[in-house]
Design a protein around this motif. Structure first.
Motif, PDB file in Angstrom:
ATOM      1  N   ASN A 310       3.976 -11.376 -16.291  1.00 42.15           N
ATOM      2  CA  ASN A 310       3.073 -11.204 -15.154  1.00 42.15           C
ATOM      3  C   ASN A 310       3.811 -10.390 -14.106  1.00 42.15           C
ATOM      4  OD1 ASN A 310       0.791 -12.602 -16.106  1.00 42.15           O
ATOM      5  ND2 ASN A 310       1.785 -14.567 -15.656  1.00 42.15           N
ATOM      6  N   TYR A 311       3.378  -9.156 -13.915  1.00 41.21           N
ATOM      7  CA  TYR A 311       4.146  -8.221 -13.097  1.00 41.21           C
ATOM      8  C   TYR A 311       4.474  -8.821 -11.726  1.00 41.21           C
ATOM      9  CZ  TYR A 311       5.981  -3.858 -11.358  1.00 41.21           C
ATOM     10  OH  TYR A 311       6.828  -2.902 -10.860  1.00 41.21           O
ATOM     11  N   PRO A 312       5.763  -8.804 -11.369  1.00 42.05           N
ATOM     12  CA  PRO A 312       6.141  -9.384 -10.073  1.00 42.05           C
ATOM     13  C   PRO A 312       5.691  -8.500  -8.919  1.00 42.05           C
ATOM     14  CG  PRO A 312       8.026  -8.323 -11.120  1.00 42.05           C
ATOM     15  CD  PRO A 312       6.908  -8.254 -12.125  1.00 42.05           C
ATOM     16  N   GLY A 313       4.786  -8.983  -8.138  1.00 37.39           N
ATOM     17  CA  GLY A 313       4.343  -8.223  -6.970  1.00 37.39           C
ATOM     18  C   GLY A 313       2.852  -7.982  -6.924  1.00 37.39           C
ATOM     19  N   GLY A 314       2.224  -7.755  -8.052  1.00 35.90           N
ATOM     20  CA  GLY A 314       0.774  -7.581  -8.066  1.00 35.90           C
ATOM     21  C   GLY A 314       0.340  -6.172  -7.657  1.00 35.90           C
ATOM     22  N   TRP A 315      -0.914  -5.859  -7.992  1.00 34.82           N
ATOM     23  CA  TRP A 315      -1.456  -4.511  -7.804  1.00 34.82           C
ATOM     24  C   TRP A 315      -2.777  -4.534  -7.030  1.00 34.82           C
ATOM     25  CZ3 TRP A 315       1.436  -0.400  -9.762  1.00 34.82           C
ATOM     26  CH2 TRP A 315       2.506  -0.758 -10.591  1.00 34.82           C
ATOM     27  N   ASP A 316      -2.996  -5.581  -6.252  1.00 34.88           N
ATOM     28  CA  ASP A 316      -4.268  -5.714  -5.514  1.00 34.88           C
ATOM     29  C   ASP A 316      -4.181  -4.926  -4.211  1.00 34.88           C
ATOM     30  OD1 ASP A 316      -6.814  -6.563  -5.056  1.00 34.88           O
ATOM     31  OD2 ASP A 316      -6.265  -8.569  -4.367  1.00 34.88           O
ATOM     32  N   THR A 317      -4.275  -3.622  -4.317  1.00 35.26           N
ATOM     33  CA  THR A 317      -3.932  -2.711  -3.212  1.00 35.26           C
ATOM     34  C   THR A 317      -5.170  -2.266  -2.425  1.00 35.26           C
ATOM     35  OG1 THR A 317      -3.962  -0.919  -4.838  1.00 35.26           O
ATOM     36  CG2 THR A 317      -1.821  -1.889  -4.286  1.00 35.26           C
ATOM     37  N   HIS A 318      -5.844  -3.218  -1.793  1.00 36.47           N
ATOM     38  CA  HIS A 318      -6.952  -2.852  -0.902  1.00 36.47           C
ATOM     39  C   HIS A 318      -6.419  -2.045   0.283  1.00 36.47           C
ATOM     40  CE1 HIS A 318     -10.087  -5.275  -2.815  1.00 36.47           C
ATOM     41  NE2 HIS A 318      -9.158  -6.207  -2.994  1.00 36.47           N
ATOM     42  N   SER A 319      -5.245  -2.413   0.732  1.00 34.69           N
ATOM     43  CA  SER A 319      -4.602  -1.702   1.836  1.00 34.69           C
ATOM     44  C   SER A 319      -3.154  -1.415   1.450  1.00 34.69           C
ATOM     45  CB  SER A 319      -4.659  -2.537   3.113  1.00 34.69           C
ATOM     46  OG  SER A 319      -3.997  -3.779   2.938  1.00 34.69           O
ATOM     47  N   ASN A 320      -2.534  -0.576   2.206  1.00 38.13           N
ATOM     48  CA  ASN A 320      -1.146  -0.193   1.928  1.00 38.13           C
ATOM     49  C   ASN A 320      -0.987   0.285   0.487  1.00 38.13           C
ATOM     50  OD1 ASN A 320       1.438   0.101   3.074  1.00 38.13           O
ATOM     51  ND2 ASN A 320       2.168  -1.760   2.072  1.00 38.13           N
ATOM     52  N   HIS A 321      -2.032   0.919   0.015  1.00 32.81           N
ATOM     53  CA  HIS A 321      -2.093   1.263  -1.406  1.00 32.81           C
ATOM     54  C   HIS A 321      -1.005   2.252  -1.838  1.00 32.81           C
ATOM     55  CE1 HIS A 321      -3.789   2.508  -5.291  1.00 32.81           C
ATOM     56  NE2 HIS A 321      -3.613   3.748  -4.875  1.00 32.81           N
ATOM     57  N   PHE A 322      -0.931   3.385  -1.169  1.00 28.49           N
ATOM     58  CA  PHE A 322      -0.040   4.433  -1.659  1.00 28.49           C
ATOM     59  C   PHE A 322       1.435   4.045  -1.517  1.00 28.49           C
ATOM     60  CE2 PHE A 322      -4.041   6.700  -0.861  1.00 28.49           C
ATOM     61  CZ  PHE A 322      -4.212   7.269  -2.124  1.00 28.49           C
ATOM     62  N   ALA A 323       1.757   3.312  -0.470  1.00 32.38           N
ATOM     63  CA  ALA A 323       3.141   2.856  -0.309  1.00 32.38           C
ATOM     64  C   ALA A 323       3.508   1.880  -1.430  1.00 32.38           C
ATOM     65  CB  ALA A 323       3.315   2.189   1.049  1.00 32.38           C
ATOM     66  N   THR A 324       2.580   0.981  -1.765  1.00 30.71           N
ATOM     67  CA  THR A 324       2.827   0.032  -2.854  1.00 30.71           C
ATOM     68  C   THR A 324       3.000   0.755  -4.176  1.00 30.71           C
ATOM     69  OG1 THR A 324       1.533  -1.670  -1.711  1.00 30.71           O
ATOM     70  CG2 THR A 324       1.918  -1.982  -4.065  1.00 30.71           C
ATOM     71  N   PRO A 371     -10.816  -1.869   7.523  1.00 33.63           N
ATOM     72  CA  PRO A 371      -9.377  -2.070   7.737  1.00 33.63           C
ATOM     73  C   PRO A 371      -8.496  -1.561   6.618  1.00 33.63           C
ATOM     74  CG  PRO A 371     -10.329  -4.056   6.832  1.00 33.63           C
ATOM     75  CD  PRO A 371     -11.470  -3.080   6.971  1.00 33.63           C
ATOM     76  N   TRP A 372      -9.108  -0.879   5.621  1.00 35.68           N
ATOM     77  CA  TRP A 372      -8.314  -0.500   4.440  1.00 35.68           C
ATOM     78  C   TRP A 372      -7.455   0.723   4.710  1.00 35.68           C
ATOM     79  CZ3 TRP A 372      -8.811  -4.927   2.762  1.00 35.68           C
ATOM     80  CH2 TRP A 372     -10.041  -5.566   2.667  1.00 35.68           C
ATOM     81  N   ASN A 373      -7.985   1.677   5.421  1.00 38.38           N
ATOM     82  CA  ASN A 373      -7.194   2.843   5.843  1.00 38.38           C
ATOM     83  C   ASN A 373      -6.456   3.514   4.680  1.00 38.38           C
ATOM     84  OD1 ASN A 373      -7.827   2.389   8.668  1.00 38.38           O
ATOM     85  ND2 ASN A 373      -6.369   0.680   8.595  1.00 38.38           N
ATOM     86  N   GLY A 374      -7.181   3.747   3.634  1.00 35.08           N
ATOM     87  CA  GLY A 374      -6.567   4.401   2.477  1.00 35.08           C
ATOM     88  C   GLY A 374      -6.248   3.449   1.351  1.00 35.08           C
ATOM     89  N   GLY A 375      -7.160   2.534   1.061  1.00 39.60           N
ATOM     90  CA  GLY A 375      -6.948   1.582  -0.030  1.00 39.60           C
ATOM     91  C   GLY A 375      -7.908   1.848  -1.174  1.00 39.60           C
ATOM     92  N   ARG A 376      -7.738   1.075  -2.193  1.00 41.24           N
ATOM     93  CA  ARG A 376      -8.657   1.169  -3.333  1.00 41.24           C
ATOM     94  C   ARG A 376      -9.156  -0.241  -3.655  1.00 41.24           C
ATOM     95  NH1 ARG A 376      -8.669   6.192  -5.825  1.00 41.24           N
ATOM     96  NH2 ARG A 376      -6.789   7.471  -5.706  1.00 41.24           N
ATOM     97  N   ASN A 377     -10.435  -0.357  -3.940  1.00 37.70           N
ATOM     98  CA  ASN A 377     -11.047  -1.666  -4.200  1.00 37.70           C
ATOM     99  C   ASN A 377     -11.182  -1.918  -5.708  1.00 37.70           C
ATOM    100  OD1 ASN A 377     -11.424  -2.149  -1.354  1.00 37.70           O
ATOM    101  ND2 ASN A 377     -13.062  -0.628  -1.430  1.00 37.70           N
ATOM    102  N   HIS A 378     -11.728  -3.059  -6.060  1.00 37.01           N
ATOM    103  CA  HIS A 378     -11.828  -3.453  -7.465  1.00 37.01           C
ATOM    104  C   HIS A 378     -12.794  -2.522  -8.224  1.00 37.01           C
ATOM    105  CE1 HIS A 378     -10.990  -7.867  -5.970  1.00 37.01           C
ATOM    106  NE2 HIS A 378     -10.041  -7.002  -5.624  1.00 37.01           N
ATOM    107  N   HIS A 379     -12.453  -2.272  -9.520  1.00 36.46           N
ATOM    108  CA  HIS A 379     -13.315  -1.377 -10.291  1.00 36.46           C
ATOM    109  C   HIS A 379     -13.246  -1.736 -11.767  1.00 36.46           C
ATOM    110  CE1 HIS A 379     -15.723   2.300 -10.570  1.00 36.46           C
ATOM    111  NE2 HIS A 379     -15.041   2.600 -11.672  1.00 36.46           N
ATOM    112  N   GLY A 380     -14.275  -2.424 -12.257  1.00 38.60           N
ATOM    113  CA  GLY A 380     -14.301  -2.840 -13.659  1.00 38.60           C
ATOM    114  C   GLY A 380     -15.124  -1.927 -14.551  1.00 38.60           C
TER     115      GLY A 380
END
Length: 462
Positions: A310-324, A371-380
């Motif tokens: 289970n990847y340490p840290g997660g990928w739920d990047t609604h915000s701070n996406h590009f830095a993550t 408040p996302w300011n450059g995030g990505r939301n869920h996409h199935g």
């Protein structure tokens, strides 16, 4: 069948129960009250695109002895990683317009993955994974069970199914279903199979100076002290000596010896990364994920049927996406590429199936609004999955998304298609009935008659 213990497993229940007792006894002087130990004791050119042939043409003989699943919980962006769309424009690519060629002509991925690009002949990329579910828990359940969420039965994960089918013949010391390092917590992996098939979560950090595997490595107690406690405990076993020859005590004694082997012997050695060369550890990356990948290789090398990271840290990047993404993608690239190369060099990739995916992808269009300011939301609706080894051929692309990676353009792949392919390569009958504690009808994967969406196994790369 005892519902409280889950379904029976001929030949396994006695050993597990005896091992449970022995683990608690062996570690009683050291850390008997540690929840993790109790859990361990209890739960014991262009890339080719060929049309999918009829499933009947796919051989069912097992080729995958073990599986390593890299779960990118939270959902990794497909646009920014393995299905880039550089012509879609800034609103879709944001800061990541750069793509690179891979070892496979015609297959291009984000420039943050140069090491994987060099190993592209070892894996295939599914670019048309789809289920249309945008909820973390429900999508994670769907991706790892193949069953629709919300049914009255809570099905086991693919790892638990492996533990049940492959665990019957597995003779190793380490439990047959291992999670590095903690469960994602999105759903109960063992489902109705019960706690016997719950994964053994190692805890600890393999990148730390001492990988303190919970229930195996006791914090603050060195091996000599732990061995001394074992000897002391044996010396106090007056009842055992008085009742020598008692069948139950003999079984407990045998199981205790196995527990000692796990805590102080070969079982413990599997988790000991100091036995690896420093340059190999460097190649995997001196970070938690990289060292988790190295531990996973050691586990499958020792015969463990199913390992999940289970990847340490997660990928739920609604915000701070590009830095993550700038922080995590290089680590994913390094660890996963090193794992594939190492497995290949050791001729383990032929029998070890690797798959890497989140529960879904992320919104193709960047959300620039607060408040996302450059995030990505869920996409199935469409996302990417990497598969390698164990019978999967490398150097291919399966399916295609549209020009902005918003929808499937060609060859949809549904969860039952992916999991059904994994089961088939492992020699597990996906139509087999699972033992439900109340005798209810339940099978490994749902049948077409249940209305499940399916487009066929991944026969084009099997």
């Amino acid at each position: 069948m005892n519902p409280s213990r889950g379904p029976s497993d001929p030949g396994g229940a006695t050993r597990r129960e005896a091992l449970r007792r022995a683990l608690l006894a062996a570690a009683g002087l050291a850390a008997a009250d540690r929840p993790s130990l109790a859990a361990l004791a209890d739960d014991f050119d262009a890339p080719t695109r060929a049309p999918a042939p009829d499933l009947a043409s796919v051989p069912a003989a097992a080729r995958a002895k073990s599986v390593i699943q890299v779960f990118l919980w939270g959902g990794m962006s497909h646009n920014d990683t393995w299905d880039p769309k550089p012509d879609a424009g800034y609103d879709y690519m944001g800061e990541f317009a750069g793509v690179i060629d891979t070892k496979v002509p015609g297959l291009r991925i984000n420039q943050l993955f140069p090491r994987l690009a060099a190993e592209a002949d070892k894996f295939s990329m599914i670019r048309s994974m789809t289920h249309g579910n945008n909820g973390h828990e429900t999508a994670a359940y769907l991706m790892q069970t193949g069953h629709a969420p919300g049914e009255r039965l809570a099905y086991p994960s693919v790892g638990a199914v492996f533990s049940m089918f492959k665990g019957r013949d597995y003779k190793g010391i380490v439990p047959p279903y291992v999670v590095l390092t903690s469960a994602a917590g999105r759903f109960s992996e063992e489902g109705f199979l019960g706690p016997r098939y719950k994964p053994f979560a190692t805890g600890g950090d393999p990148n730390a100076p001492r990988f303190e595997v919970e229930g195996v490595i006791a914090r603050g107690i060195d091996d000599g002290r732990q061995e001394a406690r074992r000897v002391l405990l044996d010396g106090l076993d007056t009842m055992g000596r008085a009742m020598a020859g008692n069948a139950e005590l003999e079984a407990a004694r045998e199981a205790k010896a196995r527990a000692d082997e796990l805590i102080l012997g070969k079982g413990k050695e599997v988790f000991d990364l100091s036995k690896e060369k420093a340059d190999l550890r460097d190649r995997y990356g001196r970070h938690t994920f990289g060292q988790e990948c190295l531990v996973a290789r050691r586990l499958v090398e020792s015969g463990v049927p199913y390992v999940a990271i289970n990847y340490p840290g997660g990928w739920d990047t609604h915000s701070n996406h590009f830095a993550t993404m700038r922080r995590q993608c290089p680590q994913l690239d390094q660890g996963l590429a090193a794992l594939l190369a190492d497995l290949h060099d050791r001729r383990l990739l032929e029998t070890t199936l690797v798959w890497c995916s989140g529960e879904f992808g992320r919104g193709p269009k960047v959300d620039w609004e607060p408040p996302w300011n450059g995030g990505r939301n869920h996409h199935g609706a469409v996302f990417s999955v990497l598969v390698a080894g164990g019978g999967f051929r490398g150097g291919h692309v399966v399916g295609e998304s549209d020009g902005k990676a918003e929808e499937v353009r060609d060859r949809p792949v549904y969860p039952v298609d992916l999991l059904g392919s994994i089961y088939r390569l492992a020699g597990i009958d996906a139509t087999a009935r699972l033992p439900h504690p109340e005798g209810l009808e339940a099978r490994v994967l749902p049948a077409a008659s249940e209305g499940v969406k399916a487009a066929g196994l991944l026969a084009e790369i099997m």
